[in-house]
Design a protein around this motif. Structure first.
Motif, short mmCIF file in Angstrom:
data_model
loop_
_atom_site.label_atom_id
_atom_site.label_comp_id
_atom_site.label_asym_id
_atom_site.label_seq_id
_atom_site.Cartn_x
_atom_site.Cartn_y
_atom_site.Cartn_z
N ASN A 138 0.81 -1.23 0.00
CA ASN A 138 0.00 0.00 0.00
C ASN A 138 0.84 1.27 0.00
OD1 ASN A 138 0.84 -0.16 2.64
ND2 ASN A 138 -1.17 0.20 3.53
N ASP A 139 2.18 1.16 0.07
CA ASP A 139 3.07 2.32 -0.06
C ASP A 139 3.39 2.64 -1.51
OD1 ASP A 139 3.41 2.62 2.77
OD2 ASP A 139 4.97 1.06 2.75
N ILE A 140 3.06 1.74 -2.42
CA ILE A 140 3.45 1.89 -3.83
C ILE A 140 2.97 3.22 -4.43
CG2 ILE A 140 3.22 0.91 -6.16
CD1 ILE A 140 5.21 -0.54 -4.27
N PRO A 141 1.74 3.66 -4.24
CA PRO A 141 1.35 4.95 -4.84
C PRO A 141 2.24 6.11 -4.40
CG PRO A 141 -0.61 3.77 -4.12
CD PRO A 141 0.59 3.01 -3.59
N ALA A 142 2.60 6.17 -3.13
CA ALA A 142 3.45 7.25 -2.64
C ALA A 142 4.86 7.13 -3.20
CB ALA A 142 3.47 7.25 -1.12
N ILE A 143 5.38 5.91 -3.29
CA ILE A 143 6.72 5.71 -3.84
C ILE A 143 6.76 6.13 -5.30
CG2 ILE A 143 8.45 3.97 -4.46
CD1 ILE A 143 7.51 2.38 -1.96
N VAL A 144 5.79 5.69 -6.08
CA VAL A 144 5.77 6.02 -7.50
C VAL A 144 5.61 7.53 -7.70
CG1 VAL A 144 4.53 5.68 -9.68
CG2 VAL A 144 4.97 3.73 -8.17
N ALA A 145 4.81 8.16 -6.87
CA ALA A 145 4.66 9.62 -6.97
C ALA A 145 6.00 10.31 -6.75
CB ALA A 145 3.63 10.12 -5.96
N MET A 146 6.80 9.83 -5.81
CA MET A 146 8.13 10.43 -5.59
C MET A 146 9.06 10.13 -6.75
SD MET A 146 8.88 10.17 -1.50
CE MET A 146 8.37 8.46 -1.32
N LEU A 147 8.99 8.92 -7.31
CA LEU A 147 9.84 8.59 -8.46
C LEU A 147 9.52 9.47 -9.66
CD1 LEU A 147 9.76 4.68 -8.31
CD2 LEU A 147 11.68 6.17 -7.70
N ALA A 148 8.26 9.86 -9.79
CA ALA A 148 7.82 10.67 -10.93
C ALA A 148 7.99 12.17 -10.71
CB ALA A 148 6.36 10.37 -11.24
#
Length: 150
Positions: free
Chosen positions: A12-22
């Motif tokens: 469930n952390d994936i959306p936040a991680i991907v937002a930071m990667l982008a």
């Protein structure tokens, strides 16, 4: 920063991680926060590999930083194990707070704990601030990198 927790990432952390990667010019070109399926599949592969450590920094239940640490056994350097730090990102409103240093320190401590003799990382040549950051932490530019898209 006693209110900071560095822990293994959860699905469930994936959306936040991907937002930071982008959240930079390079990441905006190669990441797709609107389609999380490939990231979730990658997360499952990472979670199944004991040499992969996808970490998040959490402050008050909010993911504010991330990195991936990979442990690589090898034959070179007299059979030395090394680690590779990748995907270091700090949320925009946390930059300059010391969080990046804490994430890297976690990675260095874990690398030592895992018996690594060398820590490697790469940063895109256009990221001059990142280069200064890593050099300030003691990393030295040492190699020329090559990529081949498959």
């Amino acid at each position: 920063m006693s209110d900071l927790d560095i822990r293994p990432a959860a699905l469930n952390d994936i959306p936040a991680i991907v937002a930071m990667l982008a959240d930079d010019p390079l990441g905006a070109q190669r990441e797709s926060p609107d389609d999380l399926a490939p990231y979730e599949a990658a997360f499952r592969r990472l979670a199944d590999d004991p040499n992969q450590h996808l970490m998040v920094a959490v402050r008050e239940t909010r993911v504010v930083g991330t990195l991936q640490l990979t442990i690589v056994p090898g034959l070179s350097r007299r059979g030395a194990t090394r680690s590779i730090i990748e995907g270091v990102r700090v949320h925009g409103d946390e930059r300059g707070s010391g969080l990046g240093t804490q994430l890297i320190q976690w990675a260095l401590d874990e690398s030592r704990r895992q018996g690594c003799h060398l820590v490697q990382l790469t940063s895109d040549a256009s990221r001059t601030d990142a280069r200064r950051f890593y050099e300030r932490l003691g990393f030295t530019p040492s190699h020329v990198g090559f990529k081949l898209a498959l």
